[in-house]
Design an enzyme around this catalytic site. Sequence first.
Site, PDB file in Angstrom:
ATOM      1  N   HIS A 100      -1.507   7.286   3.642  1.00 15.76           N
ATOM      2  CA  HIS A 100      -0.052   7.104   3.732  1.00 15.76           C
ATOM      3  C   HIS A 100       0.633   8.268   3.024  1.00 15.76           C
ATOM      4  O   HIS A 100       0.280   8.629   1.894  1.00 15.76           O
ATOM      5  CB  HIS A 100       0.366   5.798   3.060  1.00 15.76           C
ATOM      6  CG  HIS A 100       0.069   4.564   3.852  1.00 15.76           C
ATOM      7  ND1 HIS A 100      -0.441   4.591   5.129  1.00 15.76           N
ATOM      8  CD2 HIS A 100       0.220   3.248   3.534  1.00 15.76           C
ATOM      9  CE1 HIS A 100      -0.589   3.346   5.570  1.00 15.76           C
ATOM     10  NE2 HIS A 100      -0.199   2.527   4.616  1.00 15.76           N
TER      11      HIS A 100
ATOM     12  N   CYS B 153       0.814  -1.225   0.000  1.00 10.98           N
ATOM     13  CA  CYS B 153       0.000   0.000   0.000  1.00 10.98           C
ATOM     14  C   CYS B 153       0.846   1.273   0.000  1.00 10.98           C
ATOM     15  O   CYS B 153       0.515   2.240  -0.693  1.00 10.98           O
ATOM     16  CB  CYS B 153      -0.960  -0.006   1.187  1.00 10.98           C
ATOM     17  SG  CYS B 153      -0.176  -0.247   2.793  1.00 10.98           S
TER      18      CYS B 153
ATOM     19  N   GLN C  13       3.054   6.096   7.677  1.00  8.83           N
ATOM     20  CA  GLN C  13       1.974   5.184   7.338  1.00  8.83           C
ATOM     21  C   GLN C  13       0.876   5.181   8.400  1.00  8.83           C
ATOM     22  O   GLN C  13       1.136   5.078   9.599  1.00  8.83           O
ATOM     23  CB  GLN C  13       2.527   3.774   7.107  1.00  8.83           C
ATOM     24  CG  GLN C  13       3.488   3.757   5.929  1.00  8.83           C
ATOM     25  CD  GLN C  13       4.031   2.376   5.602  1.00  8.83           C
ATOM     26  OE1 GLN C  13       5.178   2.250   5.181  1.00  8.83           O
ATOM     27  NE2 GLN C  13       3.230   1.340   5.763  1.00  8.83           N
TER      28      GLN C  13
END
EC number: 1.2.1.11
Length: 360
Positions: free
Chosen positions: A252, A157, A185
């Site tokens: 993020h 991700c 994150q």
Amino acid sequence: MQKIPVGVIGATGMVGQNYIRLLDAHPWFEVTCVAASPGSANQPYRDAVAGRWLMASPIPEGVSHLIVGDANRADQARNQCRLIFSAVNMKKDAVAALEMEYANQGLAVVSNNSAHRHTPDVPMVIPEINPHHLEIIPAQRKSRGWDKGLIAVKSNCSVQSYMAPIYALIKAGFPVNRIILTTLQALSGAGYPGPAAIDLVDNIVPYIGGEEEKSEIEPLKILGRVDGNAIVNASGIDISAHCTRVPVTDGHTACVSLEFKEAKPDLDEIGTIWRRFSGLPQELALPSAPKRPIIVKTEPDRPQPRKDRDLDKSMTVTVGRLRKCNVFDVRFIGLHHNTVRGAAGGAILTAELLQAGNYL
């Protein structure tokens, strides 16, 4: 068009719930099969997630009554759907074997997991960057004896917060030599319940197991090429990553410094390249594709997760703070919504690309 029946395995977890939410009223896909651990099996989905439905919207009515299957039983899904979204939470080897079994049953598997990211004949796709990697699927099917089965995966991700801006520059004729990045994150990237509050309040955690390795290696496969029965990683790019967990719910962020190989674009040129980057051909009309894969912010304090993560269906990468770097050439900040673009939404977009390419 008649909707394609799809299933979600790992449907009761956070990523699985995001699949259920994002697929509600999808114009191409319809959820007809949900599966999870044996402890959640054999009950209606609404009961399996009772007290732990984490989405802001209600459970979609069309899914709430579906009986949850055992995710370990790939044969149970065979007659219920054509496409499987994999979000199971298991050990890597177990995930790899399970996804192979679903493909053995003749199902297309699009996975959120890392188990097959480095399998040579499995494409790891960011649709705006390497859609051509799907061209390996006929070779994948032939080597494994599959007629309709396939496996495709999405990247880690956090990688998606900076790969599109970097690729746009490479595509425009400015190859990159070295990259140093720090990712900030969000908590949701750890799943639910995630880290204990006492660990994150008034704190950051400068370690996420395996994330730095993924951030340094996965981009090389994404930028690689199809060569016969394998995808060969790109070479000539060195990446150094720091990965941290921060007290942000979703979104993020990556702080990135780039060194170019030879030609060095100026800042105005970079901004123009990012604004013009279209990624996928518009004629594909993929339902989940953002209108602008990269959104450029010029304010000195943007992007910010709370203000920018939901732009353009939560499927865009927002960049800002583009400036010269005192060590390399340029630096910038990238941001994306990690549980949408970086997880379920990105996988759904890949599945749409598979359908557009007649692989389903």
